[in-house]
Write an enzyme that holds these catalytic residues in place. Structure first.
Site, PDB file in Angstrom:
ATOM      1  N   ASP A   1       0.806  -1.229   0.000  1.00  0.00           N
ATOM      2  CA  ASP A   1       0.000   0.000   0.000  1.00  0.00           C
ATOM      3  C   ASP A   1       0.836   1.275   0.000  1.00  0.00           C
ATOM      4  O   ASP A   1       0.418   2.309   0.529  1.00  0.00           O
ATOM      5  CB  ASP A   1      -0.965   0.017   1.212  1.00  0.00           C
ATOM      6  CG  ASP A   1      -1.847  -1.207   1.233  1.00  0.00           C
ATOM      7  OD1 ASP A   1      -2.202  -1.690   0.149  1.00  0.00           O
ATOM      8  OD2 ASP A   1      -2.185  -1.675   2.346  1.00  0.00           O
ATOM      9  N   LYS A  51       1.697   2.240  -5.082  1.00  0.00           N
ATOM     10  CA  LYS A  51       2.210   1.697  -6.354  1.00  0.00           C
ATOM     11  C   LYS A  51       1.274   2.023  -7.519  1.00  0.00           C
ATOM     12  O   LYS A  51       1.714   2.431  -8.594  1.00  0.00           O
ATOM     13  CB  LYS A  51       2.380   0.165  -6.245  1.00  0.00           C
ATOM     14  CG  LYS A  51       3.387  -0.250  -5.183  1.00  0.00           C
ATOM     15  CD  LYS A  51       3.444  -1.750  -5.010  1.00  0.00           C
ATOM     16  CE  LYS A  51       2.225  -2.349  -4.357  1.00  0.00           C
ATOM     17  NZ  LYS A  51       2.021  -2.004  -2.947  1.00  0.00           N
ATOM     18  N   GLY A  93      -4.593  -4.247  -3.802  1.00  0.00           N
ATOM     19  CA  GLY A  93      -5.584  -3.203  -4.089  1.00  0.00           C
ATOM     20  C   GLY A  93      -4.804  -1.959  -4.455  1.00  0.00           C
ATOM     21  O   GLY A  93      -4.170  -1.349  -3.599  1.00  0.00           O
ATOM     22  N   HIS A  94      -4.779  -1.614  -5.725  1.00  0.00           N
ATOM     23  CA  HIS A  94      -3.990  -0.477  -6.211  1.00  0.00           C
ATOM     24  C   HIS A  94      -4.944   0.642  -6.610  1.00  0.00           C
ATOM     25  O   HIS A  94      -5.723   0.493  -7.553  1.00  0.00           O
ATOM     26  CB  HIS A  94      -3.098  -0.912  -7.378  1.00  0.00           C
ATOM     27  CG  HIS A  94      -2.065  -1.917  -6.986  1.00  0.00           C
ATOM     28  ND1 HIS A  94      -1.128  -2.425  -7.849  1.00  0.00           N
ATOM     29  CD2 HIS A  94      -1.794  -2.507  -5.779  1.00  0.00           C
ATOM     30  CE1 HIS A  94      -0.349  -3.277  -7.188  1.00  0.00           C
ATOM     31  NE2 HIS A  94      -0.743  -3.344  -5.957  1.00  0.00           N
ATOM     32  N   GLN A 139       1.882  -6.062  -3.275  1.00  0.00           N
ATOM     33  CA  GLN A 139       2.324  -6.169  -1.882  1.00  0.00           C
ATOM     34  C   GLN A 139       3.597  -5.335  -1.686  1.00  0.00           C
ATOM     35  O   GLN A 139       3.785  -4.361  -2.382  1.00  0.00           O
ATOM     36  CB  GLN A 139       2.562  -7.639  -1.473  1.00  0.00           C
ATOM     37  CG  GLN A 139       1.280  -8.464  -1.344  1.00  0.00           C
ATOM     38  CD  GLN A 139       0.709  -8.939  -2.660  1.00  0.00           C
ATOM     39  OE1 GLN A 139       1.361  -9.632  -3.404  1.00  0.00           O
ATOM     40  NE2 GLN A 139      -0.534  -8.581  -2.955  1.00  0.00           N
TER      41      GLN A 139
HETATM   42  P1  GDP Z   1      -0.866   0.406  -3.516  1.00  0.00           P
HETATM   43  O1  GDP Z   1      -1.435  -0.896  -3.063  1.00  0.00           O
HETATM   44  O2  GDP Z   1       0.614   0.487  -3.276  1.00  0.00           O
HETATM   45  O3  GDP Z   1      -1.230   0.764  -4.924  1.00  0.00           O
HETATM   46  O4  GDP Z   1      -1.514   1.532  -2.570  1.00  0.00           O
HETATM   47  P2  GDP Z   1      -3.057   1.628  -2.129  1.00  0.00           P
HETATM   48  O5  GDP Z   1      -3.857   2.110  -3.269  1.00  0.00           O
HETATM   49  O6  GDP Z   1      -3.498   0.378  -1.440  1.00  0.00           O
HETATM   50  O7  GDP Z   1      -2.951   2.688  -0.963  1.00  0.00           O
HETATM   51  C1  GDP Z   1      -2.441   3.962  -1.175  1.00  0.00           C
HETATM   52  C2  GDP Z   1      -3.513   4.976  -0.757  1.00  0.00           C
HETATM   53  O8  GDP Z   1      -2.936   6.248  -0.641  1.00  0.00           O
HETATM   54  C3  GDP Z   1      -4.622   5.118  -1.806  1.00  0.00           C
HETATM   55  O9  GDP Z   1      -5.812   5.484  -1.158  1.00  0.00           O
HETATM   56  C4  GDP Z   1      -4.110   6.277  -2.674  1.00  0.00           C
HETATM   57  O10 GDP Z   1      -5.166   6.971  -3.329  1.00  0.00           O
HETATM   58  C5  GDP Z   1      -3.460   7.148  -1.631  1.00  0.00           C
HETATM   59  N1  GDP Z   1      -2.293   7.920  -2.070  1.00  0.00           N
HETATM   60  C6  GDP Z   1      -1.338   7.594  -2.988  1.00  0.00           C
HETATM   61  N2  GDP Z   1      -0.384   8.554  -3.024  1.00  0.00           N
HETATM   62  C7  GDP Z   1      -0.751   9.496  -2.131  1.00  0.00           C
HETATM   63  C8  GDP Z   1      -0.159  10.725  -1.671  1.00  0.00           C
HETATM   64  O11 GDP Z   1       0.914  11.135  -2.111  1.00  0.00           O
HETATM   65  N3  GDP Z   1      -0.843  11.415  -0.721  1.00  0.00           N
HETATM   66  C9  GDP Z   1      -2.012  10.984  -0.190  1.00  0.00           C
HETATM   67  N4  GDP Z   1      -2.594  11.716   0.747  1.00  0.00           N
HETATM   68  N5  GDP Z   1      -2.603   9.845  -0.588  1.00  0.00           N
HETATM   69  C10 GDP Z   1      -1.965   9.099  -1.529  1.00  0.00           C
HETATM   70  P1  IMO Z   2      -0.952  -4.167  -2.274  1.00  0.00           P
HETATM   71  O1  IMO Z   2      -0.516  -4.701  -3.608  1.00  0.00           O
HETATM   72  C1  IMO Z   2      -0.980  -4.661   2.054  1.00  0.00           C
HETATM   73  C2  IMO Z   2      -1.047  -8.759   3.614  1.00  0.00           C
HETATM   74  C3  IMO Z   2      -2.313  -9.218   4.312  1.00  0.00           C
HETATM   75  C4  IMO Z   2      -1.727 -10.232   5.288  1.00  0.00           C
HETATM   76  C5  IMO Z   2      -0.609 -10.875   4.478  1.00  0.00           C
HETATM   77  C6  IMO Z   2      -1.005 -12.181   3.797  1.00  0.00           C
HETATM   78  O2  IMO Z   2      -2.249  -3.461  -2.295  1.00  0.00           O
HETATM   79  O3  IMO Z   2       0.142  -3.392  -1.625  1.00  0.00           O
HETATM   80  P2  IMO Z   2      -2.587 -12.853   1.773  1.00  0.00           P
HETATM   81  O4  IMO Z   2      -3.961 -12.400   1.401  1.00  0.00           O
HETATM   82  O5  IMO Z   2      -1.546 -12.579   0.755  1.00  0.00           O
HETATM   83  O6  IMO Z   2      -2.575 -14.271   2.255  1.00  0.00           O
HETATM   84  O7  IMO Z   2      -2.214 -11.983   3.076  1.00  0.00           O
HETATM   85  O8  IMO Z   2      -0.250  -9.929   3.479  1.00  0.00           O
HETATM   86  N1  IMO Z   2      -1.261  -8.233   2.242  1.00  0.00           N
HETATM   87  C7  IMO Z   2      -1.198  -6.937   1.920  1.00  0.00           C
HETATM   88  N2  IMO Z   2      -1.015  -5.850   2.699  1.00  0.00           N
HETATM   89  N3  IMO Z   2      -1.092  -4.518   0.726  1.00  0.00           N
HETATM   90  C8  IMO Z   2      -1.250  -5.599  -0.063  1.00  0.00           C
HETATM   91  O9  IMO Z   2      -1.226  -5.517  -1.416  1.00  0.00           O
HETATM   92  C9  IMO Z   2      -1.352  -6.875   0.532  1.00  0.00           C
HETATM   93  N4  IMO Z   2      -1.537  -8.137   0.052  1.00  0.00           N
HETATM   94  C10 IMO Z   2      -1.458  -8.956   1.111  1.00  0.00           C
HETATM   95  O10 IMO Z   2      -2.937  -8.141   4.965  1.00  0.00           O
HETATM   96  O11 IMO Z   2      -1.146  -9.568   6.371  1.00  0.00           O
HETATM   97 MG    MG Z   3      -2.944  -1.619  -1.781  1.00  0.00          MG
END
Ligand code: GDP
Ligand code: IMO
Ligand code: MG
Length: 429
Positions: free
Chosen positions: A13, A16, A40-41, A223
């Site tokens: 998270d 990415k 979840g991107h 991840q």
């Molecule tokens: P990913 O899994 O690495 O793609 O990241 P996620 O989407 O799960 O989580 C990142 C969260 O932070 C999302 O809600 C994005 O919309 C938000 N986000 C990304 N970059 C920024 C930033 O620079 N500032 C803020 N405030 N939010 C951001």
């Molecule tokens: P993105 O791509 C954050 C964590 C789960 C759990 C562990 C194992 O959005 O960054 P799994 O479902 O793979 O068996 O879970 O890994 N986990 C993540 N945490 N971002 C993710 O993906 C994750 N994918 C798995 O919360 O602790």
């Molecule tokens: Mg994510």
């Protein structure tokens, strides 16, 4: 070199999706190489928000090919929903979304097993997203898995039934959990129609021919490195290699093809699910980070655990990945803090160290922090590095000094355009 890599350096998270969506136009192909619907991107642009789980984050950019590589595990139900959402946004992806035939399929009983196994672990549970990731990779390495290419074969139903029956036998080992298998199977068989309609490729030939033809490829990680099956905080990890090495196996390319490795870190740190997190703040500061950063999971909605940025942890993942450029996201989340901290060392077993111990899950690690003054102002409207407040620059310079990698992008908000770019040459000066 043809294949650049973008991946998360913490526990996932890191942002990415946002960065890949931004960078995608500089490439011909964006390819996911591991993970599955546990990811979840989040992408935000033109006032819209979209969360991708299986589809690479270049899908909203015209003309860019998006490949779901063979290292990915695919749940047709999640994929069908995603595709529906993308279609509803008026995006034409038919010729641009490709699936590798050797990618493995998540079937409903994989999710059933994930739920039963987590439930049986009690307080030692991993905090899995329950998307069936662990059981599917187990079947892959156990040589029992079903692959996308099998969908095109005459004996597919037989293979499916045999895998399902194996799972039903395994499920007898566990206490009962709620799972409506019949309903899930109906949804699954409906959803495979959408998967069947997508273009399939022999991913390894496709990507290597693209390289030969001079195409530029961006490999998108899911991840984070601290969730890597080998090098993460085992057993509190996911079931794939999330590090650069996973790109080679997950796409079928040789190590020499890897170019830049772009590592992403938040300006602080989060983790969702169980397992060690040395800099976690279980106090009002952690609560404030969660609130300011809207730190709730994009896949499960769970609150994310929050803490300060951890430099020994980043040194470790930079080493594992060969990171050549750093991206710092969510710097704006720190706007209202009067003091910001970064862990520079750890104390454990009576010693000071910059290394993560083998028994990280079992011992107490006390982080040693360096403190920075906050900037206490909004970063809205700032589009160049020079315009950033001195306190931001000083924080970023410390990161560069300690991590020995240039910070080339700074993200100041969730929207696509909220990004400050720095030329690498300028950073190296
Ligand atoms: P990913 O899994 O690495 O793609 O990241 P996620 O989407 O799960 O989580 C990142 C969260 O932070 C999302 O809600 C994005 O919309 C938000 N986000 C990304 N970059 C920024 C930033 O620079 N500032 C803020 N405030 N939010 C951001
Ligand atoms: P993105 O791509 C954050 C964590 C789960 C759990 C562990 C194992 O959005 O960054 P799994 O479902 O793979 O068996 O879970 O890994 N986990 C993540 N945490 N971002 C993710 O993906 C994750 N994918 C798995 O919360 O602790
Ligand atoms: Mg994510």
């Amino acid at each position: 070199m043809a294949v650049d890599v973008l991946l998360g350096l913490q526990w996932g998270d890191e942002g990415k999706g946002k960065i890949v969506d931004y960078l995608a136009t500089a490439y011909d192909i964006v390819a996911r190489f591991q993970g599955g619907p546990n990811a979840g991107h989040t992408l935000k642009f033109d006032g819209k928000k979209f969360v991708l789980h299986t589809v690479p984050s270049g899908i909203f950019r015209e003309n860019i090919i998006n490949l779901i590589g063979n290292g990915v595990v695919i749940d047709p139900i999640t994929l069908a929903n995603e595709i529906e959402g993308i279609r509803n946004m008026g995006v034409n992806f038919a010729e641009r979304l490709l699936v590798a035939r050797k990618a493995h399929l998540i079937i409903p009983t994989h999710r059933y097993l994930d739920a039963a196994s987590e439930n049986a672990k009690g307080h030692e549970k991993i905090g899995s997203t329950l998307k069936g990731i662990g059981p599917t990779y187990m079947d892959k390495t156990g040589r029992n898995g079903l692959r996308v290419g099998d969908l095109e074969q005459a004996n597919f139903k037989e293979k499916y039934e045999s895998l399902k029956n194996k799972h039903l036998n395994l499920l007898r080992m566990y206490p009962e959990v709620d799972f409506d298998l019949e309903a899930e199977e109906i949804k699954w068989f409906e959803a495979i129609k959408a998967l069947k309609a997508l273009k399939k490729v022999d991913g390894e030939y496709y990507i290597n021919e693209a390289i030969t033809n001079g195409r530029q490829i961006l490999a998108e990680g899911a991840q984070g490195s601290m969730l890597d099956i080998d090098y993460g905080t085992y057993p509190y990890v996911t079931s794939s290699n999330t590090i650069t090495a996973g790109v080679c196996t997950g796409l079928g390319i040789a190590p020499a093809q890897i170019g830049e490795v772009i590592g992403i870190t938040k300006a602080y740190c989060t983790r969702v699910g169980s397992g060690p997190f040395p800099t976690e703040l279980e106090d009002e500061t952690g609560e404030l980070l969660r609130k300011e950063g809207s730190e709730f999971g994009a896949t499960t909605g769970r609150p994310r655990r929050c803490g300060w940025i951890d430099l020994p942890q980043l040194m470790y993942t930079i080493m594992l990945n060969g990171v050549s450029r750093l991206v710092v996201t969510k710097i704006d989340v720190l706007n209202n803090f009067s003091e910001i901290k970064a862990a520079t060392h750890y104390r454990y077993n009576g010693e000071t160290s910059k290394k993560l111990p083998y028994d990280i899950c079992d011992i107490d690690i006390e982080p040693v922090y360096e403190s920075f003054p906050g900037w206490q102002q909004s970063l809205d409207g700032i589009s160049t590095y020079e315009e950033l407040p001195e306190a931001v620059k000083s924080f970023l310079t410390t990161l560069e000094d300690q991590l020995k990698v240039p910070v080339t992008m700074i993200s100041t908000g969730p929207e696509r355009k909220k990004l400050i770019l720095r030329e690498v040459m300028e950073v190296m000066d």
